[in-house]
Design an enzyme around this catalytic site. Structure first.
Site, PDB file in Angstrom:
ATOM      1  N   TYR A  15       0.820  -1.220   0.000  1.00 41.13           N
ATOM      2  CA  TYR A  15       0.000   0.000   0.000  1.00 41.13           C
ATOM      3  C   TYR A  15       0.846   1.259   0.000  1.00 41.13           C
ATOM      4  CZ  TYR A  15      -3.677  -3.286   1.131  1.00 41.13           C
ATOM      5  OH  TYR A  15      -4.550  -4.333   1.097  1.00 41.13           O
ATOM      6  N   TYR A 143     -12.380  -6.807   6.718  1.00 40.08           N
ATOM      7  CA  TYR A 143     -11.181  -6.977   5.889  1.00 40.08           C
ATOM      8  C   TYR A 143     -10.826  -8.460   5.884  1.00 40.08           C
ATOM      9  CZ  TYR A 143      -6.493  -7.101   4.112  1.00 40.08           C
ATOM     10  OH  TYR A 143      -5.393  -7.429   3.364  1.00 40.08           O
ATOM     11  N   ASP A 248     -13.428 -15.367  10.217  1.00 38.50           N
ATOM     12  CA  ASP A 248     -12.061 -14.992   9.885  1.00 38.50           C
ATOM     13  C   ASP A 248     -11.375 -14.567  11.185  1.00 38.50           C
ATOM     14  OD1 ASP A 248      -9.719 -13.740   9.210  1.00 38.50           O
ATOM     15  OD2 ASP A 248     -10.569 -12.536   7.579  1.00 38.50           O
ATOM     16  N   LYS A 277      -1.650 -15.251  10.506  1.00 32.89           N
ATOM     17  CA  LYS A 277      -0.855 -14.297  11.289  1.00 32.89           C
ATOM     18  C   LYS A 277      -0.072 -14.895  12.461  1.00 32.89           C
ATOM     19  CE  LYS A 277      -2.490  -9.961   9.707  1.00 32.89           C
ATOM     20  NZ  LYS A 277      -3.775  -9.735   9.069  1.00 32.89           N
TER      21      LYS A 277
HETATM   22  C1  LIG Z   1      -4.247  -9.998   7.632  1.00 36.98           C
HETATM   23  C2  LIG Z   1      -5.627 -10.488   7.467  1.00 36.98           C
HETATM   24  C3  LIG Z   1      -5.999 -11.256   6.352  1.00 36.98           C
HETATM   25  C4  LIG Z   1      -5.041 -11.556   5.217  1.00 36.98           C
HETATM   26  O1  LIG Z   1      -3.941 -12.311   5.619  1.00 36.98           O
HETATM   27  P1  LIG Z   1      -2.610 -12.347   4.705  1.00 36.98           P
HETATM   28  O2  LIG Z   1      -1.714 -13.289   5.408  1.00 36.98           O
HETATM   29  O3  LIG Z   1      -2.096 -10.936   4.676  1.00 36.98           O
HETATM   30  O4  LIG Z   1      -3.008 -12.796   3.360  1.00 36.98           O
HETATM   31  C5  LIG Z   1      -7.299 -11.708   6.286  1.00 36.98           C
HETATM   32  N1  LIG Z   1      -8.194 -11.428   7.248  1.00 36.98           N
HETATM   33  C6  LIG Z   1      -7.866 -10.712   8.335  1.00 36.98           C
HETATM   34  C7  LIG Z   1      -8.894 -10.458   9.393  1.00 36.98           C
HETATM   35  C8  LIG Z   1      -6.583 -10.198   8.479  1.00 36.98           C
HETATM   36  O5  LIG Z   1      -6.274  -9.449   9.542  1.00 36.98           O
END
Ligand SMILES: *Cc1c(COP(=O)(O)O)cnc(C)c1O
Length: 428
Positions: A15, A143, A248, A277
């Protein structure tokens, strides 16, 4: 060309404008909560390097596990072959995850785990003859990553929809649950925000494969915390319409919100959960999509029979070894008292920012501290100031926030909160 000149000329950063990348720090070493620049300047990593390094950088237990794995086998394909690191990590995950989530698909990154989850949902519906169920519902402010299908369920305004209008598949966006964590819960759907979901399910359930969302905490879509009861009700409503629920937990998983998983706040088990993560404690890219036996067997019994996904580096042993060590560090439960202490300290030290001009809100949950401004914050100011404050912050949109490693000391955390308040105050 100096290294930084080469970087500015040839390397993309996330970004970032290639023509004007702004201040850049050349990091040479990372240890515990600190990032060290090549010139010796050190900064506290208040971002846990995008929320991953929960035990601090270069944790001895994690690096030792990775080194041992490196000596045996950095990688083999996962088709037709398996290995102890994948199995041992699986055992640990099944033990930690909410009940019934026990069918694990390992993948490379968070975004990929979302792609996998969405594909699973569609294949599951197809397996049951519900071939029209190929669309998705989500809530605004979310997101879910930067790959194509994940992008389609990111917030339609803050996300990339405006830019890629017309190129993304149409999904169904519900309003962001307006009730905050800690608010009273009114049973009237018009007041608790479930009316929009009820309406959508009435009109469109025959087309919906799944509801995808970040439970309780929306991260990169605005650092927003909402009422867990919304999730409990939403799960029941979706279930009644054969719509799967995908959580997620790529940002919230592994203790960040004060519970091991944000789903625990709501006492809800989704049909599919995405993890990433912090799964390797921030030592190497890795993710997993975990589902129930019902979904896995549903797909297994379908016409295709197999689940149509298989990354080249699936279940990479080196990443699995890091994951085993990182989860091992969470097993003693010490993380929870640390996260509670971080929460209490951030609540006390960020609260004074509430009275500052331009501050819209201050909120803290677990090891997440947010000062929301009324205006957009320029991250470059924080980047420029970092060497002097000794705190690495990367604000986005209107949010000055931190997600420190759980091992941060009280004194170090005070430096982080002071740097955040200073940024909010706009001090030069
Ligand atoms: C960071 C993130 C993603 C994407 O993960 P990447 O490893 O960057 O592809 C998806 N969903 C959430 C909630 C995130 O914080």
């Amino acid at each position: 060309m100096t290294p930084l000149e080469f970087d500015a000329r040839h390397l993309w950063h996330p970004y970032t404008n290639v023509a004007d990348p702004g201040p850049m720090h050349l990091i040479d070493r990372a240890e515990g909560v600190y990032l060290y620049r090549e010139d010796g300047v050190k900064m506290i990593d208040a971002m846990s390097s995008w929320w991953c390094a929960i035990h601090g950088h270069r944790h001895p237990a994690i690096t030792a596990a990775m080194q041992q794995q490196l000596d045996r086998m950095p990688h083999v394909m996962f088709g037709g072959l398996t290995h102890r690191p994948a199995i041992d990590l699986g055992r640990k995950m099944v033990a930690l995850l909410p009940e019934r989530l026990d069918r694990i698909f390992y993948c490379d990154s968070g975004s990929v785990s979302i792609e996998v989850a969405m594909k699973m949902a569609v294949q599951f519906q197809m397996a049951h003859g519900r071939t029209d169920k190929v669309e998705f519902a989500t809530i605004r402010g979310g997101y879910h990553g930067d790959t194509w299908k994940a992008m389609s369920v990111c917030d339609p305004v803050n996300g990339m929809h405006g830019l890629f209008r017309g190129a993304l598949s149409i999904q169904h966006f519900l309003p962001r649950p307006s009730l905050r964590l800690g608010d009273d819960w009114p049973d009237d759907p018009a007041q608790n925000g479930l009316d929009a979901l009820e309406q959508l399910l009435r009109d469109k359930a025959h087309r919906l494969a799944a509801l995808v969302l970040e439970p309780v905490v929306q991260g990169a879509g605005g650092m927003y915390f909402y009422h867990p009861e919304w999730l409990r009700r939403a799960k029941a409503l979706c279930q009644a319409h054969d719509v799967l629920v995908i959580f997620d937990e790529i940002a919230t998983g592994f203790g960040r919100t004060g519970e091991l998983f944000a789903a625990t706040h709501a006492g809800v088990t989704p049909d599919i959960i995405c993890l990433g993560k912090a799964l390797t404690g921030g030592h190497i890219s890795f993710a997993a999509t975990v589902t129930t036996e019902q979904v896995a067997y549903g797909i297994g019994n379908s016409e295709a029979g197999v689940f149509m996904h298989g990354p080249t580096y699936m279940a990479n042993p080196l990443a699995c070894a890091a994951g085993i060590a990182s989860l091992g560090l969470l097993e003693d439960g010490d993380w929870q008292s640390r996260v509670r202490a971080i929460e209490a300290q951030m609540k006390a030290e960020l609260e004074p920012a509430r009275g500052l001009p331009g501050v819209a809100d201050v909120r803290v949950l677990g090891a997440i501290g947010v000062i929301e401004m009324e205006h957009t914050v320029d991250p470059r100011i924080a980047h420029r100031r970092a060497p002097e404050t000794g705190v690495w912050l990367r604000p986005f949109a209107r949010n000055i926030y931190c997600m420190p490693p759980y091992v941060i000391s009280g004194d170090e955390l005070s430096r982080v909160t002071a740097a955040m308040v200073k940024l909010a105050r706009g001090d030069a």
